[in-house]
Design a protein around this motif. Structure first.
Motif, PDB file in Angstrom:
ATOM      1  N   VAL A   1       0.836  -1.202   0.000  1.00  0.00           N
ATOM      2  CA  VAL A   1       0.000   0.000   0.000  1.00  0.00           C
ATOM      3  C   VAL A   1       0.868   1.248   0.000  1.00  0.00           C
ATOM      4  N   GLU A   2       0.293   2.341  -0.458  1.00  0.00           N
ATOM      5  CA  GLU A   2       1.041   3.598  -0.515  1.00  0.00           C
ATOM      6  C   GLU A   2       1.398   4.095   0.876  1.00  0.00           C
ATOM      7  N   ASP A   3       0.469   3.919   1.829  1.00  0.00           N
ATOM      8  CA  ASP A   3       0.673   4.436   3.180  1.00  0.00           C
ATOM      9  C   ASP A   3       0.112   3.434   4.196  1.00  0.00           C
ATOM     10  N   PRO A   4       0.967   2.643   4.857  1.00  0.00           N
ATOM     11  CA  PRO A   4       0.478   1.664   5.826  1.00  0.00           C
ATOM     12  C   PRO A   4      -0.368   2.254   6.940  1.00  0.00           C
ATOM     13  N   ILE A   5      -0.023   3.475   7.392  1.00  0.00           N
ATOM     14  CA  ILE A   5      -0.805   4.112   8.456  1.00  0.00           C
ATOM     15  C   ILE A   5      -2.236   4.359   7.983  1.00  0.00           C
ATOM     16  N   SER A   6      -2.403   4.858   6.775  1.00  0.00           N
ATOM     17  CA  SER A   6      -3.747   5.108   6.243  1.00  0.00           C
ATOM     18  C   SER A   6      -4.530   3.811   6.110  1.00  0.00           C
ATOM     19  N   ALA A   7      -3.854   2.751   5.671  1.00  0.00           N
ATOM     20  CA  ALA A   7      -4.530   1.470   5.517  1.00  0.00           C
ATOM     21  C   ALA A   7      -5.016   0.939   6.864  1.00  0.00           C
ATOM     22  N   LEU A   8      -4.165   0.987   7.882  1.00  0.00           N
ATOM     23  CA  LEU A   8      -4.561   0.481   9.197  1.00  0.00           C
ATOM     24  C   LEU A   8      -5.601   1.383   9.859  1.00  0.00           C
ATOM     25  N   THR A   9      -5.554   2.662   9.583  1.00  0.00           N
ATOM     26  CA  THR A   9      -6.585   3.570  10.100  1.00  0.00           C
ATOM     27  C   THR A   9      -7.942   3.217   9.501  1.00  0.00           C
ATOM     28  N   ALA A  10      -7.963   2.901   8.201  1.00  0.00           N
ATOM     29  CA  ALA A  10      -9.210   2.482   7.561  1.00  0.00           C
ATOM     30  C   ALA A  10      -9.711   1.174   8.140  1.00  0.00           C
ATOM     31  N   VAL A  11      -8.774   0.260   8.437  1.00  0.00           N
ATOM     32  CA  VAL A  11      -9.154  -1.009   9.070  1.00  0.00           C
ATOM     33  C   VAL A  11      -9.796  -0.749  10.419  1.00  0.00           C
ATOM     34  N   ALA A  12      -9.188   0.108  11.219  1.00  0.00           N
ATOM     35  CA  ALA A  12      -9.737   0.413  12.546  1.00  0.00           C
ATOM     36  C   ALA A  12     -11.136   0.993  12.441  1.00  0.00           C
ATOM     37  N   GLY A  13     -11.394   1.759  11.388  1.00  0.00           N
ATOM     38  CA  GLY A  13     -12.703   2.386  11.240  1.00  0.00           C
ATOM     39  C   GLY A  13     -13.828   1.408  11.001  1.00  0.00           C
ATOM     40  N   VAL A  14     -13.552   0.299  10.326  1.00  0.00           N
ATOM     41  CA  VAL A  14     -14.632  -0.664  10.043  1.00  0.00           C
ATOM     42  C   VAL A  14     -14.762  -1.717  11.137  1.00  0.00           C
ATOM     43  N   LEU A  15     -13.784  -1.780  12.039  1.00  0.00           N
ATOM     44  CA  LEU A  15     -13.855  -2.757  13.123  1.00  0.00           C
ATOM     45  C   LEU A  15     -14.731  -2.265  14.274  1.00  0.00           C
ATOM     46  N   ARG A  16     -15.496  -3.177  14.843  1.00  0.00           N
ATOM     47  CA  ARG A  16     -16.208  -2.881  16.073  1.00  0.00           C
ATOM     48  C   ARG A  16     -15.213  -2.848  17.227  1.00  0.00           C
ATOM     49  N   ARG A  17     -15.571  -2.138  18.274  1.00  0.00           N
ATOM     50  CA  ARG A  17     -14.685  -2.074  19.435  1.00  0.00           C
ATOM     51  C   ARG A  17     -14.447  -3.488  19.964  1.00  0.00           C
TER      52      ARG A  17
END
Length: 251
Positions: free
Chosen positions: A116-132
């Motif tokens: 991916v172009e930016d690993p931080i952006s990818a993991l931030t997007a992952v965190a957004g779709v995950l439930r707590r």
């Protein structure tokens, strides 16, 4: 019912450690939520090597991948196994645009952060779709292993280059844009809102053992799988594995 990827075939030695971690994570999440069928997203899931077996276990699985060809192969594979898998074209960083927020219990991010172009952006997007309390399963290439493999191939300058490059690559022709040490993966997960679980080595020996030693030898594959499972958490051997695996839980 065992997942397809966990059967004792030669390929199982390459994935057994990951399947062990996934089974534990799914069992913990099921116990925490009271739901046996969980919502799983496989970011960069390609042809469904993990997604289809997980769907066969009764989970609801969505694969997000940028390749239409891979998604077509995924759909054929799912049809052959008689399971349903939802497929969406897109990158890991697009998860927030493709999926609802707080909609997943588990996200697979296997062999994605390298590209991916930016690993931080990818993991931030992952965190957004995950439930707590949901988990991300991260599998990434390890630079130390790359150096070992280049040296065994007689490419000593490339092996040295891997060890000196902050991205863990051996040159312009390296097909893998970046690799990650265990500490780097932990830093990325912490920075994007995850608690970090244990790091395990994947394919410590499986990529070094000649296939002829497994072909036709009764019990050889099972023995290699057992060896991989022990080596995965070994404090030294873990760090020379071809890939590193870590689970992060959304805070």
């Amino acid at each position: 019912m065992r997942a397809e990827g966990a059967t004792k075939t030669p390929a199982a030695a390459r994935t057994a450690v990951v399947w062990d971690a996934l089974r534990s994570a799914l069992a913990e999440r099921a116990a925490a939520t009271g739901r046996r069928a969980l919502d799983i997203v496989d970011a960069g899931g390609g042809t469904g090597g993990f997604a289809v077996p997980l769907a066969a276990l009764g989970h609801t699985v969505t694969v997000v991948d940028p390749s239409p060809d891979s998604l077509a192969a995924l759909e054929r594979r799912a049809k052959e196994k008689g399971v349903g898998v939802r497929s969406l074209q897109g990158d890991a960083a697009d998860l927030g645009e493709l999926l609802d927020r707080d909609s997943a219990d588990l996200v697979l991010c296997h062999s994605v952060l390298e590209y991916v172009e930016d690993p931080i952006s990818a993991l931030t997007a992952v965190a957004g779709v995950l439930r707590r309390g949901g988990a991300v399963s991260v599998l990434a290439a390890n630079p130390v292993a790359s150096a070992i493999h280049r040296a065994l191939a007689g490419q000593f300058d490339e092996a040295r280059a891997v060890l000196g490059d902050p991205r863990g690559t051996w040159g312009d022709r390296d097909p893998t844009p970046r690799r990650f040490a265990a500490a780097t993966l932990a830093e990325l997960l912490t920075a994007t809102g995850f608690s970090v679980g244990a790091v395990h080595g994947v394919r410590v020996f499986a990529d070094l053992v000649p296939s002829r030693l497994l072909d036709g030898e009764a019990g050889a594959t099972e023995a290699l799988v057992a060896l991989e499972q022990v080596a995965a958490a070994h404090p030294v051997l873990r760090d020379i594995a071809t890939q590193l695996h870590v689970l992060g839980h959304r805070l």
